[in-house]
Design a protein around this motif. Structure first.
Motif, PDB file in Angstrom:
ATOM      1  N   GLU A  64      13.886  17.297  54.556  1.00  0.00           N
ATOM      2  CA  GLU A  64      12.854  16.614  53.761  1.00  0.00           C
ATOM      3  C   GLU A  64      12.734  15.145  54.133  1.00  0.00           C
ATOM      4  OE1 GLU A  64      14.173  17.444  49.822  1.00  0.00           O
ATOM      5  OE2 GLU A  64      13.208  19.443  49.736  1.00  0.00           O
ATOM      6  N   LEU A  65      13.823  14.573  54.659  1.00  0.00           N
ATOM      7  CA  LEU A  65      13.813  13.164  55.079  1.00  0.00           C
ATOM      8  C   LEU A  65      13.382  13.023  56.548  1.00  0.00           C
ATOM      9  CD1 LEU A  65      17.049  11.993  53.249  1.00  0.00           C
ATOM     10  CD2 LEU A  65      14.710  11.257  52.762  1.00  0.00           C
ATOM     11  N   ASN A  66      12.838  14.109  57.100  1.00  0.00           N
ATOM     12  CA  ASN A  66      12.215  14.077  58.432  1.00  0.00           C
ATOM     13  C   ASN A  66      13.211  13.697  59.528  1.00  0.00           C
ATOM     14  OD1 ASN A  66      10.178  14.302  60.312  1.00  0.00           O
ATOM     15  ND2 ASN A  66       9.451  12.203  60.033  1.00  0.00           N
ATOM     16  N   ILE A  67      14.254  14.532  59.670  1.00  0.00           N
ATOM     17  CA  ILE A  67      15.214  14.291  60.751  1.00  0.00           C
ATOM     18  C   ILE A  67      14.813  15.112  61.972  1.00  0.00           C
ATOM     19  CG2 ILE A  67      17.065  13.848  59.096  1.00  0.00           C
ATOM     20  CD1 ILE A  67      18.166  16.686  60.052  1.00  0.00           C
ATOM     21  N   GLU A  68      15.420  14.786  63.114  1.00  0.00           N
ATOM     22  CA  GLU A  68      15.117  15.501  64.359  1.00  0.00           C
ATOM     23  C   GLU A  68      16.005  16.739  64.522  1.00  0.00           C
ATOM     24  OE1 GLU A  68      12.469  14.381  66.254  1.00  0.00           O
ATOM     25  OE2 GLU A  68      12.382  13.094  64.468  1.00  0.00           O
ATOM     26  N   ASN A  69      17.281  16.601  64.131  1.00  0.00           N
ATOM     27  CA  ASN A  69      18.201  17.728  64.333  1.00  0.00           C
ATOM     28  C   ASN A  69      19.442  17.569  63.438  1.00  0.00           C
ATOM     29  OD1 ASN A  69      19.281  20.097  65.498  1.00  0.00           O
ATOM     30  ND2 ASN A  69      18.418  19.524  67.498  1.00  0.00           N
ATOM     31  N   TYR A  70      20.077  18.701  63.168  1.00  0.00           N
ATOM     32  CA  TYR A  70      21.266  18.738  62.311  1.00  0.00           C
ATOM     33  C   TYR A  70      22.336  19.474  63.095  1.00  0.00           C
ATOM     34  CZ  TYR A  70      23.805  19.273  57.829  1.00  0.00           C
ATOM     35  OH  TYR A  70      24.720  19.208  56.798  1.00  0.00           O
ATOM     36  N   LEU A  71      23.344  18.732  63.599  1.00  0.00           N
ATOM     37  CA  LEU A  71      24.389  19.326  64.432  1.00  0.00           C
ATOM     38  C   LEU A  71      25.704  19.356  63.679  1.00  0.00           C
ATOM     39  CD1 LEU A  71      23.645  17.515  67.829  1.00  0.00           C
ATOM     40  CD2 LEU A  71      22.740  19.704  67.014  1.00  0.00           C
ATOM     41  N   LEU A  72      26.396  20.489  63.763  1.00  0.00           N
ATOM     42  CA  LEU A  72      27.676  20.639  63.074  1.00  0.00           C
ATOM     43  C   LEU A  72      28.836  20.166  63.946  1.00  0.00           C
ATOM     44  CD1 LEU A  72      27.186  24.158  61.431  1.00  0.00           C
ATOM     45  CD2 LEU A  72      27.109  21.916  60.296  1.00  0.00           C
ATOM     46  N   LYS A  73      29.818  19.496  63.291  1.00  0.00           N
ATOM     47  CA  LYS A  73      31.038  19.088  63.984  1.00  0.00           C
ATOM     48  C   LYS A  73      31.973  20.297  64.080  1.00  0.00           C
ATOM     49  CE  LYS A  73      30.927  14.376  62.082  1.00  0.00           C
ATOM     50  NZ  LYS A  73      31.626  13.413  61.203  1.00  0.00           N
ATOM     51  N   PRO A  74      32.814  20.375  65.093  1.00  0.00           N
ATOM     52  CA  PRO A  74      32.897  19.427  66.211  1.00  0.00           C
ATOM     53  C   PRO A  74      31.680  19.536  67.143  1.00  0.00           C
ATOM     54  CG  PRO A  74      34.335  21.304  66.592  1.00  0.00           C
ATOM     55  CD  PRO A  74      33.794  21.474  65.203  1.00  0.00           C
ATOM     56  N   ILE A  75      31.241  18.400  67.642  1.00  0.00           N
ATOM     57  CA  ILE A  75      30.018  18.338  68.440  1.00  0.00           C
ATOM     58  C   ILE A  75      30.263  18.904  69.838  1.00  0.00           C
ATOM     59  CG2 ILE A  75      28.218  16.819  69.354  1.00  0.00           C
ATOM     60  CD1 ILE A  75      28.376  17.061  66.289  1.00  0.00           C
TER      61      ILE A  75
ATOM     62  N   GLY B  70       9.764   2.389  54.741  1.00  0.00           N
ATOM     63  CA  GLY B  70       8.832   2.530  55.861  1.00  0.00           C
ATOM     64  C   GLY B  70       9.457   2.684  57.228  1.00  0.00           C
ATOM     65  N   TYR B  71      10.788   2.807  57.317  1.00  0.00           N
ATOM     66  CA  TYR B  71      11.430   2.967  58.620  1.00  0.00           C
ATOM     67  C   TYR B  71      11.281   4.422  59.076  1.00  0.00           C
ATOM     68  CZ  TYR B  71      13.546  -1.651  58.279  1.00  0.00           C
ATOM     69  OH  TYR B  71      13.734  -3.000  58.196  1.00  0.00           O
ATOM     70  N   GLN B  72      10.598   4.630  60.191  1.00  0.00           N
ATOM     71  CA  GLN B  72      10.313   5.986  60.660  1.00  0.00           C
ATOM     72  C   GLN B  72      11.070   6.348  61.940  1.00  0.00           C
ATOM     73  OE1 GLN B  72       8.647   8.160  58.837  1.00  0.00           O
ATOM     74  NE2 GLN B  72       8.399   6.537  57.303  1.00  0.00           N
ATOM     75  N   CYS B  73      12.215   5.686  62.191  1.00  0.00           N
ATOM     76  CA  CYS B  73      12.969   5.964  63.411  1.00  0.00           C
ATOM     77  C   CYS B  73      13.500   7.409  63.400  1.00  0.00           C
ATOM     78  CB  CYS B  73      14.128   4.981  63.568  1.00  0.00           C
ATOM     79  SG  CYS B  73      15.096   4.747  62.074  1.00  0.00           S
ATOM     80  N   LYS B  74      13.846   7.901  64.571  1.00  0.00           N
ATOM     81  CA  LYS B  74      14.360   9.262  64.724  1.00  0.00           C
ATOM     82  C   LYS B  74      15.800   9.333  64.208  1.00  0.00           C
ATOM     83  CE  LYS B  74      10.597  10.312  66.925  1.00  0.00           C
ATOM     84  NZ  LYS B  74       9.563  11.140  66.297  1.00  0.00           N
ATOM     85  N   VAL B  75      16.203  10.531  63.738  1.00  0.00           N
ATOM     86  CA  VAL B  75      17.548  10.688  63.167  1.00  0.00           C
ATOM     87  C   VAL B  75      18.183  11.997  63.630  1.00  0.00           C
ATOM     88  CG1 VAL B  75      18.915  10.880  61.048  1.00  0.00           C
ATOM     89  CG2 VAL B  75      16.904   9.387  61.096  1.00  0.00           C
TER      90      VAL B  75
END
Length: 507
Positions: free
Chosen positions: A95-106, A73-78
Motif C-alpha cells: 500500500e506504501l508503493n514499494i518496488e519489492n519485498y525480499l525475505l532474509k537471508p538475502i 511527498g517523497y516518491q523514491c523507490k523502496v
C-alpha cells in the motif's frame, strides 16, 4: 543510482553496502542509518533514488518511516528486506508503493534482479519526464510526431499552463553560414526578450539542420505580438547580429500545426531577396505583395556573354551589378528572379565554352543549384564569385607557355581523357609521330602523356566523390577506368587514401 540503507543490524547493513559495490560500482551509497528516525532524517537530507530498508527497527519502524515520507511527498523507490513473512507487513508495504519485498537471508541473485528492476523503472520514468517537458513537447510538434488526447491536454494545462490546441505564434531567425558562430548570442537575445514580458511565455529551439532558431510564443494574453516583434525585436536583432539574417513570423491556431507551418516558413525565406534585411516576413503580407512579370534582360545578357568570351571580368561584373539593380527596380517573385539569374549565368557559361575548353560541368551545376536555393543576395554574390574564380582558374591553364601543337594535345586530353584516348591516337590526329609528340609534351609541360591523363582522371574521380552519390563502379566508368579496383589502387597511390576514405573525410 543513489541509494540509502536503513537497517538496525550492523553486519547486514555493512554487508549490503559491500554487495552493492560488487553488483554495480556505479551505485552511489548516500549513507546508512540504524533506525527509522535516523533514516528519515538521512532520506530527507539526501533525497535518494532508492531506499533499502528493514521493517522492525528501534525508535521508528520501517513502515512508519515510509508512511511519513509518503505523506510528505517523497516518491523514491523502496526495497524491503525483512525476516518477517507476515502477510500484514507485506500488505502495508504494498500500500506504501514499494518496488519489492525480499525475505532474509538475502540471496544475491534476487537482490541483483530487484535492483535491476528498480534501475529500469527509473530510466523509464526519466524518459517519460524528458518527453513530457516543454522541450520534448515542442520538438514533437515540430517533427509532427504527437497525437495528444484530452488527458494529455489536461496534463499540459496542469503542469505548464497551456494546451497544444490553443493558439500560438512563431518567430524564426535564419542565420545562414553564420549560424554556428552566432546562434549562442542570438538565443541569449531571444531568451532575454521572453524573460522581460508577462504577455506571453516562450521557448527557443535550435534547429541546426535549418540553420535557424525558432521561438515559440504560447500562453498568449489574447493579442498578437507581431507589431512588437516587427518594431522592437527585429531591429534589435539586426543591430546585434551580422548578416545574413532573415526574420519570419507566423500565427498558428494550435501548436499541432507547427510542423506544416515550419515547412511554409522555410519556403517564405526566399522573399528576403525582395524585402531585404530586417523585414519580418509574414505569409499573409507576402500573399498581398503585388508583383509584375519579369522580362528577361536579353540585351544585358548579350553584353555579359561577349565580355566573358574576351575574359573581360570587369565588364562581366558591371553587367551583374546592372542585373541586380534591374531585378530590384520593380517587384518580381523571388522564383522568377532566380530563374532569370540562372538563365543569364547559363548563357554566359555557354558563351565561354564557345571559345575555351572547360571541364568543370559538375562544379558549375553545383553553383547553379546554390543560386536556385539562395535566400540572400550575399549568397548569390558568393556563388557568382565562385564561378568567376573557376573560369579564371581554367583560363590560367590555357596561358601556359607551350606550343600550338602541345596546346592542341592538351585540349584533346581534356576532352577525351575519360574515353580511353591514347598518345598514338592524338599523334595521328595532329599528323606527327608518337615519339615526337611524347618528347615535346614532356619537354614543354614537365609531365608525360600518361601522367597527365592520370591527373585528369584522378581530379574527375575527386569531383564525382565530392559532388555525387554515385557508386565506385559508376565513377570509374565516368573517369575512363574499366576496372574500379584498378581505379582505387591508382587513387590511393596519388591521394594517399582509398576513394571511400576520401569521400568520408570530405563530408
Amino acid at each position: 543510482m543513489r541509494i540509502v540503507i536503513v537497517e538496525d543490524e550492523a553486519p547486514i547493513r555493512e554487508g549490503i553496502a559491500k554487495i552493492l559495490q560488487k553488483i554495480n560500482p556505479d551505485y552511489e551509497l548516500e549513507g546508512t542509518a540504524a533506525d527509522g528516525q535516523e533514516g528519515y532524517a538521512l532520506i530527507c537530507r539526501t533525497k535518494p533514488d532508492l531506499i533499502i530498508m528493514d521493517i522492525e527497527m528501534p525508535k521508528m519502524n520501517g513502515l512508519e518511516m515510509l508512511a511519513r515520507l509518503r505523506e510528505e511527498g517523497y516518491q523514491c523507490k523502496v526495497l524491503i528486506l525483512s525476516a518477517y513473512s507476515d502477510f500484514n507487513y507485506a500488505k502495508q508495504a504494498i500500500e506504501l508503493n514499494i518496488e519489492n519485498y525480499l525475505l532474509k537471508p538475502i540471496k544475491i541473485p534476487e537482490l541483483k534482479k530487484a535492483l535491476q528492476q528498480v534501475e529500469d523503472s527509473l530510466v523509464k520514468e526519466q524518459n517519460r519526464e524528458k518527453a513530457f517537458s516543454i522541450e520534448g513537447i515542442f520538438l514533437s510538434c515540430l517533427n509532427g510526431q504527437i497525437k495528444p488526447d484530452e488527458q494529455f491536454h489536461s496534463m499540459t494545462r496542469e503542469r505548464f499552463g497551456f494546451a497544444l490546441e490553443e493558439p500560438a505564434e512563431v518567430f524564426a531567425i535564419w542565420l545562414g553560414d553564420g549560424y554556428e558562430e552566432q546562434k549562442k548570442r542570438a538565443k541569449e537575445l531571444l531568451e532575454d526578450v521572453g524573460a522581460h514580458t508577462v504577455k506571453f511565455a516562450s521557448y527557443v529551439i535550435e534547429a541546426d539542420a535549418w540553420k535557424m532558431l525558432i521561438m515559440i510564443l504560447y500562453r498568449l494574453d489574447g493579442s498578437s505580438q507581431y507589431t512588437y516583434f516587427q518594431k522592437s525585436v527585429s531591429p534589435m536583432l539586426c543591430s546585434n547580429l551580422n548578416s545574413p539574417i532573415v526574420l519570419l513570423w507566423r500565427h498558428v491556431d494550435n501548436l499541432l500545426e507547427l510542423s506544416t507551418v515550419m515547412e511554409e516558413m522555410q519556403q517564405d525565406r526566399e522573399w528576403n531577396l525582395l524585402l531585404g534585411k530586417g523585414f519580418l516576413i509574414r505569409r499573409r503580407d507576402v500573399e498581398n505583395i503585388k508583383t509584375v512579370p519579369l522580362k528577361h534582360p536579353t540585351e544585358l545578357e548579350d553584353q555579359a556573354c561577349q565580355a566573358v568570351k574576351r575574359l573581360d571580368r570587369e565588364t562581366v561584373s558591371r553587367c551583374f551589378k546592372a542585373l541586380f539593380q534591374y531585378y530590384q527596380e520593380v517587384q518580381h517573385t523571388p522564383e522568377e528572379v532566380k530563374k532569370s539569374l540562372i538563365r543569364f549565368t547559363w548563357s554566359m557559361i555557354n558563351a565561354y565554352k564557345e571559345v575555351n575548353e572547360i571541364d568543370v560541368d559538375l562544379q558549375i551545376q553545383g553553383i547553379l543549384r546554390e543560386i536556385s536555393e539562395a535566400i540572400s543576395w550575399n549568397q548569390i554574390d558568393a556563388s557568382l564569385h565562385k564561378l568567376f574564380d573557376l573560369i579564371n582558374e581554367e583560363n590560367k591553364k590555357e596561358e601556359l607557355p607551350v606550343s600550338v601543337l602541345v596546346q592542341k594535345a592538351q585540349q584533346m586530353i581534356r576532352k577525351y581523357y575519360d574515353q580511353g584516348i591514347t598518345l598514338d591516337e592524338i599523334a595521328n590526329k595532329l599528323f606527327v609521330s608518337e615519339e615526337y609528340l611524347s618528347a615535346q609534351f614532356k619537354k614543354e609541360t614537365g609531365a608525360t602523356f600518361s601522367e597527365t591523363i592520370r591527373k585528369y582522371r584522378i581530379e574527375k574521380v575527386k569531383e564525382l566523390l565530392l559532388n555525387t552519390h554515385l557508386k565506385l563502379n559508376q565513377i570509374a566508368e565516368l573517369a575512363g577506368y574499366s576496372d574500379p579496383k584498378y581505379m582505387s589502387r591508382v587513387f590511393k597511390e596519388e591521394v594517399g587514401m582509398l576513394p571511400n576514405e576520401f569521400r568520408k573525410s570530405a563530408h
